[in-house]
Design a protein around this motif. Structure first.
Motif, PDB file in Angstrom:
ATOM      1  N   THR A   1     -43.026  27.150 -22.219  1.00 17.67           N
ATOM      2  CA  THR A   1     -43.695  26.310 -23.199  1.00 17.67           C
ATOM      3  C   THR A   1     -43.829  27.068 -24.511  1.00 17.67           C
ATOM      4  O   THR A   1     -43.625  28.290 -24.560  1.00 17.67           O
ATOM      5  CB  THR A   1     -45.101  25.914 -22.704  1.00 17.67           C
ATOM      6  N   ASP A   2     -44.189  26.355 -25.560  1.00 14.69           N
ATOM      7  CA  ASP A   2     -44.376  27.007 -26.862  1.00 14.69           C
ATOM      8  C   ASP A   2     -45.493  28.046 -26.809  1.00 14.69           C
ATOM      9  O   ASP A   2     -45.482  29.023 -27.539  1.00 14.69           O
ATOM     10  CB  ASP A   2     -44.677  25.974 -27.940  1.00 14.69           C
TER      11      ASP A   2
ATOM     12  N   ALA B   1     -40.159  24.057 -17.154  1.00 16.32           N
ATOM     13  CA  ALA B   1     -41.563  23.632 -17.202  1.00 16.32           C
ATOM     14  C   ALA B   1     -42.479  24.800 -17.556  1.00 16.32           C
ATOM     15  O   ALA B   1     -43.527  24.603 -18.171  1.00 16.32           O
ATOM     16  CB  ALA B   1     -41.967  23.024 -15.863  1.00 16.32           C
ATOM     17  N   LYS B   2     -42.087  26.010 -17.187  1.00 14.89           N
ATOM     18  CA  LYS B   2     -42.905  27.193 -17.463  1.00 14.89           C
ATOM     19  C   LYS B   2     -42.619  27.801 -18.831  1.00 14.89           C
ATOM     20  O   LYS B   2     -43.373  28.644 -19.297  1.00 14.89           O
ATOM     21  CB  LYS B   2     -42.700  28.229 -16.358  1.00 14.89           C
TER      22      LYS B   2
END
Length: 108
Positions: free
Chosen positions: A43-44, A40-41
């Motif tokens: 990210t693009d 979840a941490k």
């Protein structure tokens, strides 16, 4: 700009020690309590220079996390260091085949 490191471990005390140690050396550190939290941490918008990941965690193991990250376009080239109490050669080989950059045994 400092390097961004993700520390993934179900042990809050280990995450704290790891984060403090890395922060003192000039790294920016993000903590995650397991593989699901870590994904979840990741990210693009947030590219990590290094991930340090435990192997044995609830919800999603380090090996499952490693395989997911390495199979994604955004995480394929992210170095992932496995840090665990495990020392079985078979686990080390599996991690290497799944794309781990290295393996360190706890305690270190």
């Amino acid at each position: 700009m400092s390097k961004l490191v993700l520390v993934v471990d179900d042990s809050a005390s280990f995450r704290t020690v790891g984060a403090r140690t890395l922060s003192r050396e000039g790294f920016e550190v993000v903590e995650a309590e397991d593989g699901i939290d870590a994904l979840a941490k990741m990210t693009d918008a947030r590219r990590f220079d290094l991930v340090i990941c435990d192997l044995n965690m609830p919800r999603m193991t380090g090996m499952e996390f490693l395989a997911k990250v390495k199979s994604s376009a955004s995480g394929r080239f992210t170095p992932i260091l496995m840090l665990t109490t495990e020392s079985a050669q078979a686990k080390k080989v599996e991690a290497k085949l799944n794309g781990a950059s290295g393996w360190l045994s706890k305690p270190f």
